[in-house]
Scaffold this motif. Structure first.
Motif, mmCIF file in Angstrom:
data_model
loop_
_atom_site.group_PDB
_atom_site.id
_atom_site.type_symbol
_atom_site.label_atom_id
_atom_site.label_comp_id
_atom_site.label_asym_id
_atom_site.label_seq_id
_atom_site.Cartn_x
_atom_site.Cartn_y
_atom_site.Cartn_z
ATOM 1 N N GLY A 33 -31.527 -15.933 -56.937
ATOM 2 C CA GLY A 33 -31.246 -17.287 -56.379
ATOM 3 C C GLY A 33 -31.558 -18.009 -57.686
ATOM 4 O O GLY A 33 -31.681 -17.707 -59.071
ATOM 5 N N THR A 34 -31.608 -19.481 -57.775
ATOM 6 C CA THR A 34 -32.033 -20.546 -58.635
ATOM 7 C C THR A 34 -33.615 -20.303 -58.842
ATOM 8 O O THR A 34 -34.165 -19.858 -57.792
ATOM 9 C CB THR A 34 -31.518 -21.624 -58.414
ATOM 10 O OG1 THR A 34 -32.351 -22.339 -57.451
ATOM 11 C CG2 THR A 34 -29.909 -21.866 -58.219
ATOM 12 N N GLY A 35 -33.768 -20.584 -60.025
ATOM 13 C CA GLY A 35 -35.267 -20.598 -60.078
ATOM 14 C C GLY A 35 -35.885 -21.531 -59.066
ATOM 15 O O GLY A 35 -37.118 -21.255 -58.520
ATOM 16 N N LYS A 36 -35.449 -22.738 -58.983
ATOM 17 C CA LYS A 36 -35.894 -23.672 -58.010
ATOM 18 C C LYS A 36 -35.899 -23.176 -56.277
ATOM 19 O O LYS A 36 -36.888 -23.211 -55.771
ATOM 20 C CB LYS A 36 -35.063 -24.872 -57.828
ATOM 21 C CG LYS A 36 -35.685 -26.129 -56.869
ATOM 22 C CD LYS A 36 -34.638 -27.333 -57.124
ATOM 23 C CE LYS A 36 -35.310 -28.327 -56.259
ATOM 24 N NZ LYS A 36 -34.553 -29.515 -56.263
ATOM 25 N N GLU A 37 -34.862 -22.275 -56.010
ATOM 26 C CA GLU A 37 -34.962 -21.421 -54.801
ATOM 27 C C GLU A 37 -36.073 -20.536 -54.730
ATOM 28 O O GLU A 37 -36.762 -20.518 -53.727
ATOM 29 C CB GLU A 37 -33.500 -20.856 -54.602
ATOM 30 C CG GLU A 37 -32.491 -22.059 -54.348
ATOM 31 C CD GLU A 37 -31.091 -21.202 -54.222
ATOM 32 O OE1 GLU A 37 -30.296 -21.832 -53.680
ATOM 33 O OE2 GLU A 37 -30.972 -20.269 -54.863
ATOM 34 N N LEU A 38 -36.308 -19.779 -55.720
ATOM 35 C CA LEU A 38 -37.116 -18.591 -55.639
ATOM 36 C C LEU A 38 -38.619 -19.092 -55.646
ATOM 37 O O LEU A 38 -39.539 -18.842 -55.069
ATOM 38 C CB LEU A 38 -36.839 -17.726 -56.691
ATOM 39 C CG LEU A 38 -35.632 -16.850 -56.508
ATOM 40 C CD1 LEU A 38 -35.763 -15.737 -57.707
ATOM 41 C CD2 LEU A 38 -35.450 -16.031 -55.090
ATOM 42 N N LEU A 39 -38.824 -20.405 -56.328
ATOM 43 C CA LEU A 39 -40.248 -21.187 -56.251
ATOM 44 C C LEU A 39 -40.531 -21.363 -54.952
ATOM 45 O O LEU A 39 -41.625 -21.453 -54.667
ATOM 46 C CB LEU A 39 -40.033 -22.056 -57.351
ATOM 47 C CG LEU A 39 -40.503 -22.160 -58.806
ATOM 48 C CD1 LEU A 39 -40.211 -23.258 -59.556
ATOM 49 C CD2 LEU A 39 -42.172 -21.526 -58.871
ATOM 50 N N ALA A 40 -39.564 -21.700 -54.110
ATOM 51 C CA ALA A 40 -39.757 -22.379 -52.876
ATOM 52 C C ALA A 40 -39.738 -21.424 -51.627
ATOM 53 O O ALA A 40 -40.296 -21.689 -50.735
ATOM 54 C CB ALA A 40 -38.702 -23.186 -52.562
ATOM 55 N N ASP A 41 -39.166 -20.060 -52.313
ATOM 56 C CA ASP A 41 -39.351 -18.915 -51.281
ATOM 57 C C ASP A 41 -40.611 -18.596 -50.491
ATOM 58 O O ASP A 41 -41.272 -18.121 -51.530
ATOM 59 C CB ASP A 41 -38.347 -17.878 -51.668
ATOM 60 C CG ASP A 41 -38.174 -16.781 -50.727
ATOM 61 O OD1 ASP A 41 -38.914 -15.804 -50.787
ATOM 62 O OD2 ASP A 41 -37.091 -16.763 -49.793
ATOM 63 N N PRO A 42 -40.713 -18.453 -49.255
ATOM 64 C CA PRO A 42 -42.147 -18.172 -48.802
ATOM 65 C C PRO A 42 -42.448 -16.500 -49.082
ATOM 66 O O PRO A 42 -43.538 -16.403 -49.602
ATOM 67 C CB PRO A 42 -42.052 -18.196 -47.371
ATOM 68 C CG PRO A 42 -40.880 -19.159 -47.221
ATOM 69 C CD PRO A 42 -39.978 -18.837 -48.200
ATOM 70 N N GLN A 43 -41.681 -15.691 -49.239
ATOM 71 C CA GLN A 43 -41.636 -14.361 -49.488
ATOM 72 C C GLN A 43 -42.184 -14.205 -51.327
ATOM 73 O O GLN A 43 -43.189 -13.540 -51.513
ATOM 74 C CB GLN A 43 -40.516 -13.603 -49.646
ATOM 75 C CG GLN A 43 -40.108 -13.365 -48.119
ATOM 76 C CD GLN A 43 -38.843 -12.690 -48.083
ATOM 77 O OE1 GLN A 43 -38.902 -11.237 -48.435
ATOM 78 N NE2 GLN A 43 -37.444 -13.065 -47.692
ATOM 79 N N VAL A 44 -41.508 -15.184 -51.895
ATOM 80 C CA VAL A 44 -41.906 -15.043 -53.416
ATOM 81 C C VAL A 44 -43.302 -15.613 -53.501
ATOM 82 O O VAL A 44 -43.998 -15.125 -54.473
ATOM 83 C CB VAL A 44 -40.844 -15.786 -54.267
ATOM 84 C CG1 VAL A 44 -41.331 -15.729 -55.720
ATOM 85 C CG2 VAL A 44 -39.642 -14.979 -54.196
ATOM 86 N N ARG A 45 -43.476 -16.763 -52.847
ATOM 87 C CA ARG A 45 -44.781 -17.351 -53.087
ATOM 88 C C ARG A 45 -45.923 -16.684 -52.557
ATOM 89 O O ARG A 45 -46.980 -16.476 -53.357
ATOM 90 C CB ARG A 45 -44.836 -18.992 -52.231
ATOM 91 C CG ARG A 45 -43.686 -19.750 -52.665
ATOM 92 C CD ARG A 45 -43.991 -21.009 -52.010
ATOM 93 N NE ARG A 45 -45.016 -21.874 -52.162
ATOM 94 C CZ ARG A 45 -45.216 -22.662 -53.046
ATOM 95 N NH1 ARG A 45 -44.325 -22.834 -54.199
ATOM 96 N NH2 ARG A 45 -46.417 -23.180 -53.527
ATOM 97 N N ALA A 46 -45.703 -16.045 -51.656
ATOM 98 C CA ALA A 46 -46.976 -15.143 -51.150
ATOM 99 C C ALA A 46 -46.996 -13.758 -51.890
ATOM 100 O O ALA A 46 -48.119 -13.497 -52.213
ATOM 101 C CB ALA A 46 -46.659 -14.370 -49.764
ATOM 102 N N ALA A 47 -46.206 -13.323 -52.717
ATOM 103 C CA ALA A 47 -46.018 -12.161 -53.525
ATOM 104 C C ALA A 47 -46.505 -12.295 -54.653
ATOM 105 O O ALA A 47 -47.232 -11.711 -55.338
ATOM 106 C CB ALA A 47 -44.885 -11.223 -53.406
ATOM 107 N N TYR A 48 -46.165 -13.589 -55.418
ATOM 108 C CA TYR A 48 -46.192 -13.701 -56.929
ATOM 109 C C TYR A 48 -46.699 -14.829 -57.343
ATOM 110 O O TYR A 48 -46.965 -15.149 -58.491
ATOM 111 C CB TYR A 48 -44.790 -13.566 -57.364
ATOM 112 C CG TYR A 48 -44.084 -12.432 -57.139
ATOM 113 C CD1 TYR A 48 -44.546 -11.029 -57.543
ATOM 114 C CD2 TYR A 48 -42.800 -12.329 -56.142
ATOM 115 C CE1 TYR A 48 -43.739 -9.903 -57.321
ATOM 116 C CE2 TYR A 48 -42.244 -10.880 -56.010
ATOM 117 C CZ TYR A 48 -42.760 -10.019 -56.345
ATOM 118 O OH TYR A 48 -41.968 -8.561 -56.106
ATOM 119 N N LEU A 49 -46.972 -15.865 -56.426
ATOM 120 C CA LEU A 49 -47.564 -17.416 -56.688
ATOM 121 C C LEU A 49 -48.852 -17.599 -56.227
ATOM 122 O O LEU A 49 -49.332 -18.648 -56.624
ATOM 123 C CB LEU A 49 -46.430 -18.373 -56.308
ATOM 124 C CG LEU A 49 -45.120 -18.264 -57.001
ATOM 125 C CD1 LEU A 49 -44.151 -19.227 -56.355
ATOM 126 C CD2 LEU A 49 -45.067 -18.457 -58.469
#
Length: 260
Positions: A239-255
């Motif tokens: 997705g866009t960088g902004k979309e992945l920054l906001a994605d709950p799965q991405v936030r939990a795993a990488y942020l």
């Protein structure tokens, strides 16, 4: 945002400028790479359009660096195709790929430690037969003023941040149209990380296309027009960088626990 290899169509707002019009520069389709009998990449599909910053994030061992090396033909993709500027490069030799205006700053920097900074930069310029050496030397020294102060110092005596600057500068000496950056922030102090990402942003503003592999997901996604997530050799989200920054799965795993 899309699942499993689909790419988002909406323009990104994560970087300082809007995403460029989609004109494919690097296209990866169905790429499988093996180490012996062990599969490292499991049918990867990725697009990097001209003028974009595209980032690939994932955990250690996900296959990110393997993909970067596969683009350059070492290891070679056993299945699938890699196309650059409309020409298939899947079976090309590494030294021939390097002559196609693609340059890489590899994971771990891999500078020549016994060579001086100047000699390392000469190695980068040798790809295009030193056609614009003085001009390019002046340019990389203006991008990284610290290197100018250390031109006659051996690469192995530089700090980690200075070695990373040298690795990127060496890649820039070949005047690439596509710059591959593999973990440019790894092991660096926060201030140096910010400097490196500022340079990446400015290079893109000047028109360079950048494919960035990076464990610092927050900074990478904030910078990227588009992004992909790799898990054990497969693309699981894009997705866009902004979309992945906001994605709950991405936030939990990488942020989680990172800078926000």
């Amino acid at each position: 945002m899309s699942e499993a290899n689909s790419t988002a169509q909406a323009p990104a707002q994560a970087s300082p400028q809007a995403a460029p019009a989609a004109r494919p520069l690097l296209t990866i389709r169905g790429v499988k790479t093996f180490y012996g009998n062990i599969i490292a990449l499991k049918g990867v599909d990725i697009d990097v359009n001209e003028g974009e910053i595209v980032t690939l994030i994932g955990a250690n061992g996900a296959g990110k660096s393997t993909l970067m090396m596969t683009i350059f033909g070492n290891p070679r993709a056993r299945e699938g195709t890699i196309t650059y500027a409309g020409n298939e490069i899947t079976r090309m030799a590494t030294h021939d790929i390097a002559k196609l205006n693609i340059a890489q700053s590899p994971e771990g920097r891999r500078i020549f430690p016994r060579m001086t900074v100047f000699e390392n930069l000469q190695m980068g310029a040798s790809i295009n037969a030193f056609a614009h050496f003085e001009q390019d030397l002046e340019r990389v020294c203006s991008i990284f003023p610290r290197l100018k102060e250390r031109l006659h110092q051996r690469g192995g005596t530089l700090s980690g941040g200075e070695q990373q600057m040298l690795a990127i500068a060496r890649a820039l000496m070949s005047r690439p149209k596509l710059l591959l950056l593999d973990e440019p922030s790894l092991g660096l102090a926060p201030l140096v990380v910010r400097q490196i990402f500022d340079v990446i942003r400015e290079l893109n503003r000047e028109g360079m296309t950048i494919f960035l592999v990076e464990q610092n997901a927050y900074h990478a996604l904030k910078l990227a027009h588009r992004a992909y997530v790799m898990v054990t050799g497969s693309i699981t989200l894009s997705g866009t960088g902004k979309e992945l920054l906001a994605d709950p799965q991405v936030r939990a795993a990488y942020l989680e626990g990172g800078r926000h």
